[in-house]
Design an enzyme around this catalytic site. Structure first.
Site, mmCIF file in Angstrom:
data_model
loop_
_atom_site.group_PDB
_atom_site.id
_atom_site.type_symbol
_atom_site.label_atom_id
_atom_site.label_comp_id
_atom_site.label_asym_id
_atom_site.label_seq_id
_atom_site.Cartn_x
_atom_site.Cartn_y
_atom_site.Cartn_z
ATOM 1 N N GLY A 31 0.808 -1.214 0.000
ATOM 2 C CA GLY A 31 0.000 0.000 0.000
ATOM 3 C C GLY A 31 0.837 1.258 0.000
ATOM 4 O O GLY A 31 2.034 1.231 -0.274
ATOM 5 N N GLY A 36 6.199 4.317 -8.616
ATOM 6 C CA GLY A 36 6.773 3.008 -8.930
ATOM 7 C C GLY A 36 5.660 1.971 -9.070
ATOM 8 O O GLY A 36 5.621 1.210 -10.043
ATOM 9 N N HIS A 37 4.720 1.984 -8.100
ATOM 10 C CA HIS A 37 3.600 1.026 -8.172
ATOM 11 C C HIS A 37 2.740 1.292 -9.408
ATOM 12 O O HIS A 37 2.244 0.352 -10.042
ATOM 13 C CB HIS A 37 2.703 1.152 -6.937
ATOM 14 C CG HIS A 37 3.381 0.800 -5.651
ATOM 15 N ND1 HIS A 37 3.524 1.692 -4.616
ATOM 16 C CD2 HIS A 37 3.961 -0.349 -5.231
ATOM 17 C CE1 HIS A 37 4.138 1.099 -3.603
ATOM 18 N NE2 HIS A 37 4.424 -0.134 -3.955
ATOM 19 N N ASP A 150 14.121 -2.463 -6.095
ATOM 20 C CA ASP A 150 14.549 -3.458 -5.111
ATOM 21 C C ASP A 150 15.008 -4.712 -5.875
ATOM 22 O O ASP A 150 14.293 -5.712 -5.958
ATOM 23 C CB ASP A 150 13.409 -3.783 -4.146
ATOM 24 C CG ASP A 150 13.894 -4.602 -2.956
ATOM 25 O OD1 ASP A 150 15.016 -5.156 -3.037
ATOM 26 O OD2 ASP A 150 13.156 -4.699 -1.972
ATOM 27 N N GLN A 153 15.103 -8.049 -4.018
ATOM 28 C CA GLN A 153 13.798 -8.716 -3.871
ATOM 29 C C GLN A 153 13.447 -9.452 -5.165
ATOM 30 O O GLN A 153 12.962 -10.592 -5.129
ATOM 31 C CB GLN A 153 12.714 -7.693 -3.518
ATOM 32 C CG GLN A 153 11.326 -8.291 -3.482
ATOM 33 C CD GLN A 153 10.312 -7.419 -2.771
ATOM 34 O OE1 GLN A 153 10.168 -7.483 -1.565
ATOM 35 N NE2 GLN A 153 9.581 -6.604 -3.511
ATOM 36 N N VAL A 176 11.455 3.911 -11.833
ATOM 37 C CA VAL A 176 10.961 5.199 -12.334
ATOM 38 C C VAL A 176 11.847 6.292 -11.750
ATOM 39 O O VAL A 176 12.177 6.258 -10.555
ATOM 40 C CB VAL A 176 9.485 5.424 -11.898
ATOM 41 C CG1 VAL A 176 8.942 6.715 -12.481
ATOM 42 C CG2 VAL A 176 8.620 4.251 -12.312
ATOM 43 N N LYS A 184 12.846 7.557 -8.091
ATOM 44 C CA LYS A 184 11.705 8.018 -7.299
ATOM 45 C C LYS A 184 11.572 7.138 -6.067
ATOM 46 O O LYS A 184 11.734 5.916 -6.151
ATOM 47 C CB LYS A 184 10.425 7.936 -8.116
ATOM 48 C CG LYS A 184 10.412 8.957 -9.229
ATOM 49 C CD LYS A 184 9.034 9.489 -9.491
ATOM 50 C CE LYS A 184 9.104 10.422 -10.687
ATOM 51 N NZ LYS A 184 8.003 11.321 -10.828
ATOM 52 N N SER A 186 9.483 7.252 -1.925
ATOM 53 C CA SER A 186 8.716 8.034 -0.946
ATOM 54 C C SER A 186 9.673 8.665 0.067
ATOM 55 O O SER A 186 9.323 9.614 0.758
ATOM 56 C CB SER A 186 7.678 7.153 -0.264
ATOM 57 O OG SER A 186 8.175 5.858 -0.097
ATOM 58 N N ARG A 187 10.910 8.165 0.148
ATOM 59 C CA ARG A 187 11.872 8.704 1.117
ATOM 60 C C ARG A 187 12.492 10.017 0.646
ATOM 61 O O ARG A 187 13.101 10.734 1.453
ATOM 62 C CB ARG A 187 13.003 7.703 1.348
ATOM 63 C CG ARG A 187 12.502 6.413 1.914
ATOM 64 C CD ARG A 187 13.581 5.695 2.685
ATOM 65 N NE ARG A 187 13.021 4.532 3.313
ATOM 66 C CZ ARG A 187 13.178 3.283 2.861
ATOM 67 N NH1 ARG A 187 13.910 3.060 1.797
ATOM 68 N NH2 ARG A 187 12.629 2.277 3.490
HETATM 69 O O1 PAF Z 1 7.862 -4.888 -2.078
HETATM 70 C C1 PAF Z 1 6.922 -4.961 -1.262
HETATM 71 O O2 PAF Z 1 6.099 -4.041 -1.133
HETATM 72 C C2 PAF Z 1 6.779 -6.206 -0.388
HETATM 73 O O3 PAF Z 1 8.031 -6.709 -0.043
HETATM 74 C C3 PAF Z 1 5.896 -7.287 -1.021
HETATM 75 C C4 PAF Z 1 6.497 -7.828 -2.297
HETATM 76 C C5 PAF Z 1 4.508 -6.729 -1.313
HETATM 77 C C6 PAF Z 1 5.725 -8.463 -0.056
HETATM 78 O O4 PAF Z 1 5.111 -8.075 1.129
#
Ligand code: PAF
Length: 282
Positions: A31, A36-37, A150, A153, A176, A184, A186-187
């Protein structure tokens, strides 16, 4: 757009889509959506029949010293952003829904985690892997979208999908950037005006590395040394790390060759910024 809070209902809807032969593009998030999202949602919208966004602040990936309660949340805003990006379903479960009992199985990520940010966050990627195994089984995605900001990840998810045979295509999406090249985040709002000016030197140092490699530099130590020097000379930030690994294996390299991740983390007074680039080296 539908908001679904229970696992049973979500799985039912997803199984229905699957039985109709529809592809499902999935964007997992915690959330407090940012640009980026949005780029992940846009890409998912272009490539799939249905787009699912999950919003779940996963307690398992927070360490004891990290403040889970202080993690920013704004569902109303997220809802509006998702609607504007053409998301079809938001999966928005509670912690009790996702983790009802003491788990009898624990997931441990044994590779790709003892470097970069994983080194200073023990257990973090175990929590990420656990929640993603659950979410993948609930959402049954055709494709899952993750930001390369990331990169570690993304490397861990690549291992997870491969090791557990999830029939999911992992889609890594480019970071982005602001017009001047700053990634970009949020920090970035926590940077002072001066620090904001200096922060552009981080992406510049990655660009310098790219140019040096293009001109024939093959020593990781030389490239790391040059980047550290540039950041030290041009910013007031403290280098947490500048590291280079093979990608996505995150193995050490003596000579730069193949797919290479160059990553950095720099601490400013109130913000720790990360950035990276992935290069294909001849
Ligand atoms: O990148 C994130 O926001 C989180 O690590 C994820 C992939 C949603 C897992 O909780």
């Amino acid at each position: 757009m539908r908001i679904i809070r229970t696992i049973t209902e979500m799985q039912k809807q997803m199984q229905q889509l699957k039985s109709e032969g529809k592809s499902i593009g999935y964007v997992p998030t915690m959330g407090f959506l940012h640009e980026g999202h949005i780029s992940l949602m846009n890409r998912a919208r272009l490539e799939n029949d249905a787009v699912v966004l999950s919003i779940f602040v996963n307690p398992l990936q927070f360490g004891p010293a990290e403040d889970l309660d202080a993690y920013p949340r704004d569902f109303e805003r997220d809802h509006e952003i998702a609607e504007n990006q053409g998301v079809d379903y938001i999966f928005y479960p509670s912690v009790e829904e996702m983790y009802p009992d003491n788990a009898s199985v624990k997931v441990s990520v044994v590779d790709r985690t003892n470097v970069l940010c994983g080194k200073s966050r023990p257990g973090h990627f175990d929590g990420v892997a656990t929640v993603l195994i659950k979410l993948f089984n609930i959402i049954l995605p055709t494709r899952a979208y993750f930001g390369l900001k990331d990169a570690q990840q993304v490397a861990v998810v690549d291992g997870l999908i491969r090791d557990f045979n999830f029939p999911i295509e992992l889609i890594p999406v480019e970071t982005v950037r602001e017009e001047d090249g700053l990634a970009k985040s949020s920090r970035n709002v926590y940077l002072s005006d001066d620090e904001r000016q200096q922060a552009v030197e981080l992406s510049k140092s990655l660009e310098m590395a790219r140019l040096a490699i293009e001109r024939g530099e093959r020593s990781p130590d030389e490239v790391v040394g040059m980047m550290r020097h540039h950041i030290k000379e041009n910013t007031t930030g403290t280098v947490d790390y500048v590291e280079i690994y093979s990608y996505p294996e995150l193995g050490e390299m003596e000579t730069l060759k193949g797919k290479v991740l160059i990553a950095l983390a720099v601490k400013f007074s109130k913000a720790r910024l990360i950035d990276n680039t992935i290069l294909e080296v001849e």
